[in-house]
Design an enzyme around this catalytic site. Structure first.
Site, PDB file in Angstrom:
ATOM      1  N   ALA A  44       0.800  -1.221   0.000  1.00 42.24           N
ATOM      2  CA  ALA A  44       0.000   0.000   0.000  1.00 42.24           C
ATOM      3  C   ALA A  44       0.836   1.277   0.000  1.00 42.24           C
ATOM      4  CB  ALA A  44      -0.938   0.013   1.201  1.00 42.24           C
ATOM      5  N   LYS A  45       2.164   1.171   0.050  1.00 37.72           N
ATOM      6  CA  LYS A  45       3.011   2.371   0.035  1.00 37.72           C
ATOM      7  C   LYS A  45       2.941   3.055  -1.332  1.00 37.72           C
ATOM      8  CE  LYS A  45       4.722   1.471   4.148  1.00 37.72           C
ATOM      9  NZ  LYS A  45       4.334   2.248   5.334  1.00 37.72           N
TER      10      LYS A  45
END
Length: 393
Positions: free
Chosen positions: A185-186
């Protein structure tokens, strides 16, 4: 209409053909650990971060742990950091045998407050780990000056700040070493765990190479006891494809943040503050409201997924009870923990989606009596600490 907190499927659809081809290439070569794909990504990521070296590791947590070990942090040392972060920041310090020392945050940016650092120094302090929280760099100028005066190392926790800048310099190039997470999710995310350490020091880069691979110098020769923490080729291949799009994705996030700011203006909701000279890349879009839980419930009922980062600061976590901190020790940290709400943020977020999210948030704020504008975000730290953060209306 459901609006997710982050939409990795939408991103994948734009990359599918390249990703499939790259993974097929790794499968055909059967070179899953190390190799040219990893080396190539490390080279490209170092260039992106404006440093001489990048070394891939298995996770962002490992990046922090190995960077601190590479700098010689060990049992009995103290490392100053913030309590307003994910537990990995402090857990990595503990993994070296050192003691994390928590200081309060700046009430505007939520990054570590440089004015709090010097008073926390002792004869055992060896390093400072500033966290570039939510996508905004910590105030690195005064932090580096404190480190210079006291001969301390600076290790950036850049897990949420891929591509952010401070005074024209990219995160990753602002300390002795910097640590990145490539959690999916970065802003730059792999398809599994992964991380990297960046540095301008050849010696630090060499130490990371040893530590990540069992201290190995040749196949069966080990100079020291190390760890199994290698970035695998499949993840490196995915990351190299994504790295080429990172700047555009970050620009899309900033555009979405501008939309939010317009839609939430005059609502009494505290929106993100960007420090002059910094570039925020909005890994998270975090607002603050005195009725956080009620607002979150209304958004959830309307199909909007939100998050809370972080509801219990590290100094109050059971895992760190032995350090002896008590509620009230870090009032700004505690205030934002009780009032922060993370709204959906991803590069594909549409204007209409932002309008809908903001409309629900505004209505909730009005129903809960939040018609007054927040007081100026430049309220003094002393005032905030005196009232436990109540001035954040």
């Amino acid at each position: 209409m459901h609006i997710p907190f982050v939409d990795l499927k939408a991103q994948y659809e734009t990359l599918k053909d390249e990703i499939v081809e790259a993974i097929r290439g790794i499968l055909d070569s059967a070179q899953f650990i190390g190799g040219e794909v990893v080396t190539s990504f490390e080279r490209d990521f170092a260039a992106y971060c404006q440093v001489g070296y990048a070394r891939g590791v298995a996770s962002g947590t490992d990046a922090l742990h190995l960077a601190l070990r590479a700098l010689g942090i060990r049992h009995g040392d103290e490392v100053i950091t913030t309590a307003h972060t994910f537990i990995a920041t402090a857990a990595a310090i503990v993994a070296t045998g050192a003691r994390p020392v928590f200081v309060d945050i700046d009430p505007d940016t939520y990054t570590i407050d440089p004015s709090m650092i010097e008073r926390a120094l002792t004869g055992r302090t060896r390093a400072i780990v500033p966290v570039h929280i939510f996508g905004q760099p910590a105030d690195m100028g005064p932090i580096k000056e404190i480190a210079r005066r006291h001969a301390l190392y600076v290790v950036e926790d850049a897990a949420q700040a891929h591509g952010a800048e401070y005074q024209g310099v990219r995160t990753g190039a602002l300390g002795d070493a910097a640590c990145f997470s490539f959690y999916p999710a970065k802003n730059l995310g792999a398809y599994g765990d992964g991380g990297a350490v960046t540095t301008n020091s050849a010696a630090i880069a060499e130490r990371i190479e040893l530590l990540r691979d069992h201290g190995r110098t040749t196949h069966y020769s080990h100079a020291e006891i190390g760890f199994n923490s290698r970035l695998d080729a499949l993840q490196a291949a995915v990351l190299q494809i994504k790295l080429r799009r990172l700047d555009q994705w970050n620009a899309n996030r900033r555009r979405a943040a501008e939309w939010y700011a317009v839609e939430l203006a005059e609502s009494g909701i505290k929106t993100p503050f960007v420090r002059k000279g910094s570039t925020h890349i909005y890994h998270l879009y975090v607002i603050a409201t005195n009725e956080r839980d009620a607002m979150r419930n209304e958004l959830d009922e309307a199909g909007v997924t939100t998050g809370i980062h972080y509801p219990l600061p590290l100094h109050l976590q059971p895992a760190f009870a032995h350090l002896g901190y008590r509620r009230g020790d870090l009032p700004c940290c505690e205030a934002i923990a009780a009032r922060s709400l993370s709204l959906p943020m991803f590069p594909e977020l549409a204007r209409d989606q932002v309008r809908r999210i903001a409309a629900i948030a505004r209505a909730a704020a009005e129903r809960d009596g939040h018609k007054e504008l927040q007081r100026k975000s430049t309220s003094s730290h002393a005032a905030l600490r005196a009232d436990g953060g109540k001035e954040w209306r």
